[in-house]
Structures are given as structure tokens and as C-alpha cells.
Enzyme design. Structure first.
Site, PDB file in Angstrom:
ATOM      1  N   ARG A   1      24.159  51.195  32.865  1.00 47.73           N
ATOM      2  CA  ARG A   1      23.329  50.266  33.574  1.00 47.73           C
ATOM      3  C   ARG A   1      22.745  48.985  33.064  1.00 47.73           C
ATOM      4  O   ARG A   1      22.269  48.016  33.533  1.00 47.73           O
ATOM      5  CB  ARG A   1      22.264  50.847  34.465  1.00 47.73           C
ATOM      6  CG  ARG A   1      23.063  51.433  35.805  1.00 47.73           C
ATOM      7  CD  ARG A   1      22.014  52.567  36.591  1.00 47.73           C
ATOM      8  NE  ARG A   1      22.818  53.609  37.037  1.00 47.73           N
ATOM      9  CZ  ARG A   1      22.362  54.739  37.156  1.00 47.73           C
ATOM     10  NH1 ARG A   1      20.846  54.838  37.321  1.00 47.73           N
ATOM     11  NH2 ARG A   1      23.116  55.553  37.881  1.00 47.73           N
TER      12      ARG A   1
ATOM     13  N   GLU B   1      29.033  53.347  37.469  1.00 50.21           N
ATOM     14  CA  GLU B   1      27.696  53.474  36.777  1.00 50.21           C
ATOM     15  C   GLU B   1      26.539  53.653  38.052  1.00 50.21           C
ATOM     16  O   GLU B   1      25.396  53.140  37.955  1.00 50.21           O
ATOM     17  CB  GLU B   1      27.246  52.482  36.113  1.00 50.21           C
ATOM     18  CG  GLU B   1      28.179  51.981  34.785  1.00 50.21           C
ATOM     19  CD  GLU B   1      28.392  52.992  33.533  1.00 50.21           C
ATOM     20  OE1 GLU B   1      27.615  53.915  33.807  1.00 50.21           O
ATOM     21  OE2 GLU B   1      29.080  52.578  32.673  1.00 50.21           O
ATOM     22  N   GLY B   2      26.836  54.255  39.018  1.00 56.77           N
ATOM     23  CA  GLY B   2      26.011  54.273  40.005  1.00 56.77           C
ATOM     24  C   GLY B   2      26.147  53.385  41.193  1.00 56.77           C
ATOM     25  O   GLY B   2      26.130  52.080  40.942  1.00 56.77           O
TER      26      GLY B   2
ATOM     27  N   THR C   1      39.823  14.803  47.726  1.00 54.30           N
ATOM     28  CA  THR C   1      40.324  14.883  48.904  1.00 54.30           C
ATOM     29  C   THR C   1      39.766  13.760  49.798  1.00 54.30           C
ATOM     30  O   THR C   1      38.480  13.390  49.701  1.00 54.30           O
ATOM     31  CB  THR C   1      40.118  16.340  49.608  1.00 54.30           C
ATOM     32  OG1 THR C   1      38.909  16.081  49.889  1.00 54.30           O
ATOM     33  CG2 THR C   1      40.690  17.206  49.044  1.00 54.30           C
TER      34      THR C   1
ATOM     35  N   PRO D   1      36.288  65.236  40.953  1.00 60.76           N
ATOM     36  CA  PRO D   1      36.693  64.902  42.369  1.00 60.76           C
ATOM     37  C   PRO D   1      35.245  65.268  43.347  1.00 60.76           C
ATOM     38  O   PRO D   1      34.955  64.224  44.097  1.00 60.76           O
ATOM     39  CB  PRO D   1      37.573  65.839  42.647  1.00 60.76           C
ATOM     40  CG  PRO D   1      38.222  65.896  41.580  1.00 60.76           C
ATOM     41  CD  PRO D   1      37.083  65.998  40.328  1.00 60.76           C
TER      42      PRO D   1
ATOM     43  N   GLY E   1      43.290  26.990  47.489  1.00 63.43           N
ATOM     44  CA  GLY E   1      44.815  27.631  47.268  1.00 63.43           C
ATOM     45  C   GLY E   1      44.745  28.088  45.767  1.00 63.43           C
ATOM     46  O   GLY E   1      45.423  29.165  45.359  1.00 63.43           O
TER      47      GLY E   1
HETATM   48  C1  LIG Z   1      37.256  51.967  37.662  1.00 60.58           C
HETATM   49  C2  LIG Z   1      36.476  52.903  37.548  1.00 60.58           C
HETATM   50  C3  LIG Z   1      35.983  53.586  36.467  1.00 60.58           C
HETATM   51  C4  LIG Z   1      34.979  54.784  36.342  1.00 60.58           C
HETATM   52  N1  LIG Z   1      34.908  55.320  35.040  1.00 60.58           N
HETATM   53  C5  LIG Z   1      33.941  56.431  35.063  1.00 60.58           C
HETATM   54  C6  LIG Z   1      33.722  56.967  33.824  1.00 60.58           C
HETATM   55  O1  LIG Z   1      34.082  56.333  32.588  1.00 60.58           O
HETATM   56  N2  LIG Z   1      33.149  58.189  33.644  1.00 60.58           N
HETATM   57  C7  LIG Z   1      32.605  58.742  34.628  1.00 60.58           C
HETATM   58  O2  LIG Z   1      31.918  59.841  34.768  1.00 60.58           O
HETATM   59  N3  LIG Z   1      32.680  58.050  35.855  1.00 60.58           N
HETATM   60  C8  LIG Z   1      33.373  57.159  36.059  1.00 60.58           C
HETATM   61  N4  LIG Z   1      33.861  56.642  37.480  1.00 60.58           N
HETATM   62  C9  LIG Z   1      33.315  57.267  38.532  1.00 60.58           C
HETATM   63  C10 LIG Z   1      32.369  56.211  39.174  1.00 60.58           C
HETATM   64  O3  LIG Z   1      30.849  56.530  38.512  1.00 60.58           O
HETATM   65  C11 LIG Z   1      32.008  56.889  40.683  1.00 60.58           C
HETATM   66  O4  LIG Z   1      33.158  56.686  41.216  1.00 60.58           O
HETATM   67  C12 LIG Z   1      31.117  56.718  41.395  1.00 60.58           C
HETATM   68  O5  LIG Z   1      29.719  57.174  40.803  1.00 60.58           O
HETATM   69  C13 LIG Z   1      31.121  56.989  42.972  1.00 60.58           C
HETATM   70  O6  LIG Z   1      31.279  58.253  43.098  1.00 60.58           O
HETATM   71  P1  LIG Z   1      32.470  58.571  44.081  1.00 60.58           P
HETATM   72  O7  LIG Z   1      33.730  57.641  43.667  1.00 60.58           O
HETATM   73  O8  LIG Z   1      32.886  60.012  43.935  1.00 60.58           O
HETATM   74  O9  LIG Z   1      31.930  58.095  45.294  1.00 60.58           O
HETATM   75  P2  LIG Z   1      30.992  58.981  46.480  1.00 60.58           P
HETATM   76  O10 LIG Z   1      30.029  59.790  45.635  1.00 60.58           O
HETATM   77  O11 LIG Z   1      32.159  59.805  47.321  1.00 60.58           O
HETATM   78  O12 LIG Z   1      30.456  58.189  47.367  1.00 60.58           O
HETATM   79  C14 LIG Z   1      31.361  57.517  48.498  1.00 60.58           C
HETATM   80  C15 LIG Z   1      30.256  56.252  49.114  1.00 60.58           C
HETATM   81  O13 LIG Z   1      29.217  57.180  49.610  1.00 60.58           O
HETATM   82  C16 LIG Z   1      27.771  56.661  49.270  1.00 60.58           C
HETATM   83  N5  LIG Z   1      27.132  57.709  49.028  1.00 60.58           N
HETATM   84  C17 LIG Z   1      27.243  58.898  48.445  1.00 60.58           C
HETATM   85  N6  LIG Z   1      26.253  59.601  48.599  1.00 60.58           N
HETATM   86  C18 LIG Z   1      25.357  59.122  49.175  1.00 60.58           C
HETATM   87  C19 LIG Z   1      23.972  59.230  49.562  1.00 60.58           C
HETATM   88  N7  LIG Z   1      23.356  60.445  49.407  1.00 60.58           N
HETATM   89  N8  LIG Z   1      23.252  58.563  50.460  1.00 60.58           N
HETATM   90  C20 LIG Z   1      23.940  57.229  50.953  1.00 60.58           C
HETATM   91  N9  LIG Z   1      25.148  56.835  50.309  1.00 60.58           N
HETATM   92  C21 LIG Z   1      25.894  57.616  49.662  1.00 60.58           C
HETATM   93  C22 LIG Z   1      28.307  55.866  48.152  1.00 60.58           C
HETATM   94  O14 LIG Z   1      27.111  55.117  47.579  1.00 60.58           O
HETATM   95  C23 LIG Z   1      29.540  55.522  48.139  1.00 60.58           C
HETATM   96  O15 LIG Z   1      29.432  54.368  48.948  1.00 60.58           O
HETATM   97  C24 LIG Z   1      34.828  55.215  37.452  1.00 60.58           C
HETATM   98  C25 LIG Z   1      35.082  54.786  38.752  1.00 60.58           C
HETATM   99  C26 LIG Z   1      35.889  53.835  38.831  1.00 60.58           C
HETATM  100  C27 LIG Z   1      36.301  53.193  40.067  1.00 60.58           C
END
Ligand SMILES: Cc1cc2nc3c(=O)[nH]c(=O)nc-3n(C[C@H](O)[C@H](O)[C@H](O)COP(=O)(O)OP(=O)(O)OC[C@H]3O[C@@H](n4cnc5c(N)ncnc54)[C@H](O)[C@@H]3O)c2cc1C
Length: 265
Positions: A119, A239-240, A146, A9, A216
Site C-alpha cells: 500500500r 492490496e485491499g 478543431t 477463493p 478516438g
Molecule cells: C490482478 C490481481 C493481482 C492480485 N495479486 C495478489 C497477490 O499477489 N497476492 C494476494 O494475496 N492477492 C492478490 N490479489 C487478490 C486481491 O488482493 C483481492 O482480489 C482483493 O483483496 C479483493 O478480494 P476478492 O477478490 O476476494 O473480493 P471480495 O473480498 O470477494 O470482495 C468483493 C467486493 O465486496 C467488497 N467487500 C468485501 N467485504 C466487504 C465488507 N466487509 N464491507 C464492505 N464491502 C466488502 C469488496 O470491497 C469488493 O468490492 C490480486 C488480485 C488481482 C485482481
């Protein structure tokens, strides 16, 4: 099926913020904590779990953990059907020391390498999906009539098709450039970030244009386009995120890596 459990989280983009801990107890390690957004985590029989085993998250270790060892999972509902994630809970899960992958304390470095591999894949996934969308858009533009003429004879539609082709071709070459660097034995961190950032954005734009060309029908569940529209959005997050890719790319350049040609590692 297995899954790769890194995110938590409070970690996400800041991967070094992982807190799930493993403590040594005799011949075992005992894992305690939670992982969220783990792709296929609810279906998985085993997981590769990165847990802190030292004084900071960078001193983490990778464990191969069987579900039978006691972790539980809860699926997380999302807008798309790709990469269906789950939350995994480790409530004092006992793992034999023999299940450590690599060396103790090297888990964070391993995780970064595995994420980098992810990636390499996403740009190709984006190219494949966009290719199918463009094929469908062209076929529809040539057959949907159309005002007495196929919509493909209208400049508005032609420009959407042209823009999709240009972006798709650019993404394909970036994906191939990244694959070539990997084939040469380079880590390809920089080309992977470039290809991933561009490919993820490209496929979102191409799917959106395809839906528009179908009108549509594109919005209905009778065609796969609306599902792709929802599914591809995640490619800009996992993946970032886009922002993390931009951070990697700009840092490399600002630190003076060669900009054109060469093997940006
Ligand atoms: C469907 C799904 C599958 C996934 N599967 C995996 C998995 O198998 N294993 C795994 O480890 N993870 C997994 N993830 C997690 C995923 O890698 C993270 O959701 C992702 O890295 C972003 O982290 P976060 O959700 O905590 O967002 P946050 O880190 O809270 O980011 C929120 C926003 O703030 C931006 N942000 C954060 N820090 C900065 C900064 N320093 N400067 C500028 N902008 C910033 C981010 O780009 C984003 O726009 C999954 C996510 C999803 C949605």
C-alpha cells in the site's frame, strides 16, 4: 522471480479466511490447498506462501516454497497488463522446516505487514502514471486543432486538465505524507490507506480524462492510454479494495485517533 501467495477463493478481503493448510511431517511441512490471484504466480520460481498451521487462520506460518518442490500454476486472464495473476495449487507439497520464514504461527502478522508495504507503493505508481497522462493530455490539447483553434483553448478541455492537475497534486502530497511517516519509522497504516484509496481513484479519473481529450485516438491501441485505462482499474481492488481502505480509515477515526497531524499508525 518470486511472488507472495496469500489470497484464496474464499478469503480475498477477509484475509483471515485463508484455508491452505500445512501439517508437520517429520522434518518437513506438507502444504495442501490453492491460492488465487497471485501476482506473477505463473512466472515465479519461488513463492512466499501463508498457510494455516494452527487452529485458526490467524495461527498461520509463512513458507518459502520453491517451484521445484511441486506446486503448479495456471495463469488467470485479466483486463489489464499489470499484476498478471495466477492460481497456484499445492497438492501435498513437501517443504523443509528450514524454509519457514519468521516463527511458526507468526505468518499472518507477517503477511499483514507485507500487504501494508504494498500500500505504500500503489499511491506512487498512481502518481507516476497520472503524471505521464497529464503531460500527454496537455501536449495534445495544445496541438490538436478543431474548428480553427487548438482544443486546449476550449473551456471543456481546460477544466479536464485543471481537475486532473488538482487531483494529481493532492495524491502526490498524500503519497509523500505516507512516505514521510514510513521514514519516521511508523507503520503508517492510516496514511497508507488514505493515500492508496485516493491515489487509485485519482489515476482512474485522470486516465479517463486523458482518453477523452485524445478522442478516438485515445481509444486505439496505437497509443498506451487504452492500456493504462484497463490496467489502472486493478489498483482499486488489490492490496485491499477501496471499501477495505474506507473501513480502515473510518475505524481509526471512530476509535478516536487524532484526525489532523500526529502520526496515525
Ligand atoms: C490482478 C490481481 C493481482 C492480485 N495479486 C495478489 C497477490 O499477489 N497476492 C494476494 O494475496 N492477492 C492478490 N490479489 C487478490 C486481491 O488482493 C483481492 O482480489 C482483493 O483483496 C479483493 O478480494 P476478492 O477478490 O476476494 O473480493 P471480495 O473480498 O470477494 O470482495 C468483493 C467486493 O465486496 C467488497 N467487500 C468485501 N467485504 C466487504 C465488507 N466487509 N464491507 C464492505 N464491502 C466488502 C469488496 O470491497 C469488493 O468490492 C490480486 C488480485 C488481482 C485482481
Amino acid at each position: 522471480m518470486g511472488c507472495f501467495a496469500l489470497t484464496e477463493p474464499d478469503a480475498g478481503s477477509d484475509a483471515a479466511g485463508i484455508r491452505l493448510r500445512a501439517r508437520r511431517d517429520g522434518g518437513d511441512w506438507v502444504l495442501r490447498g490453492e491460492k488465487t490471484f497471485i501476482t506473477f504466480g505463473d512466472e515465479a520460481d519461488y513463492a512466499i506462501v501463508i498457510a494455516v498451521t494452527g487452529s485458526s487462520a490467524r495461527e498461520a506460518t509463512a513458507f518459502l516454497v520453491d517451484r521445484a518442490m511441486g506446486w503448479t500454476s495456471r495463469p488467470i486472464d485479466t483486463m489489464g497488463s499489470w499484476h498478471t495473476p495466477a492460481s497456484l495449487t499445492f497438492d501435498d507439497v513437501r517443504v523443509p522446516a528450514g524454509n519457514v520464514l519468521g516463527a511458526v504461527g507468526e505468518g499472518f502478522a507477517l503477511a499483514m505487514r507485507w500487504i501494508l508495504r504494498g500500500r505504500y507503493v500503489i499511491p506512487s505508481q498512481a502518481v507516476g502514471t497520472a503524471e505521464r497522462c497529464l503531460e500527454m493530455a496537455i501536449a495534445h490539447a495544445n496541438t490538436r486543432v478543431t474548428f480553427g483553434r487548438p482544443i486546449g483553448e476550449r473551456q471543456a478541455i481546460q477544466w479536464m486538465i485543471a481537475d486532473s492537475e488538482v487531483e494529481l497534486e493532492a495524491a502526490r502530497w498524500l503519497a509523500l505524507r505516507c512516505a514521510w511517516a514510513v521514514d519516521q519509522g511508523h507503520p503508517a497504516r492510516h496514511p497508507a490507506a488514505v493515500a492508496k484509496l485516493y491515489g487509485a481513484g485519482m489515476v482512474n479519473r485522470v486516465v479517463d480524462r486523458t482518453l477523452q481529450i485524445f478522442g478516438g485516438m485515445g481509444y486505439t491501441r496505437e497509443l498506451p492510454i487504452e492500456g493504462w485505462y484497463r490496467a489502472v482499474r486493478v489498483l482499486r481492488v488489490l492490496e485491499g479494495t477501496d471499501e477495505m481502505q474506507r473501513m480502515i480509515i473510518s475505524r481509526d477515526l471512530l476509535r478516536g485517533y487524532e484526525r489532523i497531524g500526529g502520526h496515525l499508525a
